[in-house]
Design a protein around this motif. Structure first.
Motif, PDB file in Angstrom:
ATOM      1  N   ARG A 116       1.321  21.444  -2.778  1.00 51.97           N
ATOM      2  CA  ARG A 116       1.441  19.995  -2.631  1.00 51.97           C
ATOM      3  C   ARG A 116       0.581  19.574  -1.453  1.00 51.97           C
ATOM      4  NH1 ARG A 116       5.286  20.474  -5.889  1.00 51.97           N
ATOM      5  NH2 ARG A 116       7.457  20.260  -5.984  1.00 51.97           N
ATOM      6  N   TRP A 165      -0.274  14.486  -3.636  1.00 52.73           N
ATOM      7  CA  TRP A 165      -0.760  15.045  -4.886  1.00 52.73           C
ATOM      8  C   TRP A 165      -0.387  16.514  -4.929  1.00 52.73           C
ATOM      9  CZ3 TRP A 165      -3.380  15.199  -0.509  1.00 52.73           C
ATOM     10  CH2 TRP A 165      -4.341  16.172  -0.280  1.00 52.73           C
ATOM     11  N   SER A 166      -0.530  17.120  -6.088  1.00 51.04           N
ATOM     12  CA  SER A 166      -0.176  18.531  -6.227  1.00 51.04           C
ATOM     13  C   SER A 166      -1.101  19.179  -7.243  1.00 51.04           C
ATOM     14  CB  SER A 166       1.285  18.681  -6.650  1.00 51.04           C
ATOM     15  OG  SER A 166       1.509  18.033  -7.882  1.00 51.04           O
ATOM     16  N   PHE A 187      -6.200  20.006 -10.267  1.00 53.91           N
ATOM     17  CA  PHE A 187      -5.392  18.830  -9.974  1.00 53.91           C
ATOM     18  C   PHE A 187      -6.107  17.626 -10.549  1.00 53.91           C
ATOM     19  CE2 PHE A 187      -8.263  19.099  -6.374  1.00 53.91           C
ATOM     20  CZ  PHE A 187      -8.588  17.783  -6.065  1.00 53.91           C
ATOM     21  N   HIS A 197      -7.850  14.451  -9.993  1.00 53.99           N
ATOM     22  CA  HIS A 197      -8.488  13.694  -8.915  1.00 53.99           C
ATOM     23  C   HIS A 197      -8.230  12.197  -9.045  1.00 53.99           C
ATOM     24  CE1 HIS A 197     -11.624  12.151  -6.222  1.00 53.99           C
ATOM     25  NE2 HIS A 197     -11.357  13.263  -5.562  1.00 53.99           N
ATOM     26  N   VAL A 255      -5.442  10.750  -9.824  1.00 53.18           N
ATOM     27  CA  VAL A 255      -4.160  10.449  -9.169  1.00 53.18           C
ATOM     28  C   VAL A 255      -4.391  10.300  -7.671  1.00 53.18           C
ATOM     29  CG1 VAL A 255      -1.876  11.401  -8.619  1.00 53.18           C
ATOM     30  CG2 VAL A 255      -2.764  11.545 -10.951  1.00 53.18           C
ATOM     31  N   PHE A 256      -5.184  11.194  -7.099  1.00 50.04           N
ATOM     32  CA  PHE A 256      -5.513  11.153  -5.689  1.00 50.04           C
ATOM     33  C   PHE A 256      -6.242   9.846  -5.359  1.00 50.04           C
ATOM     34  CE2 PHE A 256      -8.306  11.967  -2.105  1.00 50.04           C
ATOM     35  CZ  PHE A 256      -7.510  12.688  -1.228  1.00 50.04           C
ATOM     36  N   GLN A 309      -4.242   6.468  -5.440  1.00 52.15           N
ATOM     37  CA  GLN A 309      -3.390   6.215  -4.279  1.00 52.15           C
ATOM     38  C   GLN A 309      -4.198   5.676  -3.093  1.00 52.15           C
ATOM     39  OE1 GLN A 309      -0.140   9.189  -3.602  1.00 52.15           O
ATOM     40  NE2 GLN A 309      -1.267  10.244  -5.225  1.00 52.15           N
TER      41      GLN A 309
END
Length: 131
Positions: free
Chosen positions: A84, A97-98, A118, A120, A122-123, A126
């Motif tokens: 995480r 993120w995870s 992962f 990117h 989602v990162f 945010q």
């Protein structure tokens, strides 16, 4: 927090991340190491290039809290780590993120290749930025 059992270089990778120490983090890689961050993007080639990227990215966040390993699985000369990550942008946006990273070590026990899985997007979402 107790870290999962991991090879020394993999542990160093996370320790460097959590300390926001680019030199410690990049030092876990072999001179010619590859870092797919994330998988599907152009890999970063070589410890010096990895170090340069980390020196560029860490200051973009305040604080850079780093990546914390949750579980590790080592078999067949590779280690997969569920992790995480957490940072706060300089604009004050928290980002969590995870993902999972798979590490292949060289004969000296350094990271020859790290492949981070992962999303990117989602990162980036945010941060309020397009990916």
């Amino acid at each position: 927090m107790t870290f999962p059992a991991m090879p020394k270089a993999v542990h160093q990778f996370y320790a460097g991340s959590q300390a926001a120490d680019a030199e410690l983090w990049a030092g876990a890689f072999a001179e010619d190491g590859l870092f797919h961050d994330p998988v599907g993007s152009e890999p970063i080639r070589g410890r010096e290039a990895i170090l340069a990227r980390l020196r560029k990215v860490i200051p973009l966040f305040d604080p850079f809290l780093g990546i914390t390993p949750v579980e590790a699985f080592t078999t067949g000369g590779q280690t997969a780590v569920l992790w995480r990550g957490a940072v706060v942008s300089t604009e004050g946006n928290p980002v969590n993120w995870s993902g999972i990273t798979v590490y292949r070590l060289d004969d000296e026990g350094l990271i020859a290749e790290a492949s981070a899985y992962f999303h990117h997007g989602v990162f980036s979402a945010q941060l309020g930025k397009e990916h």
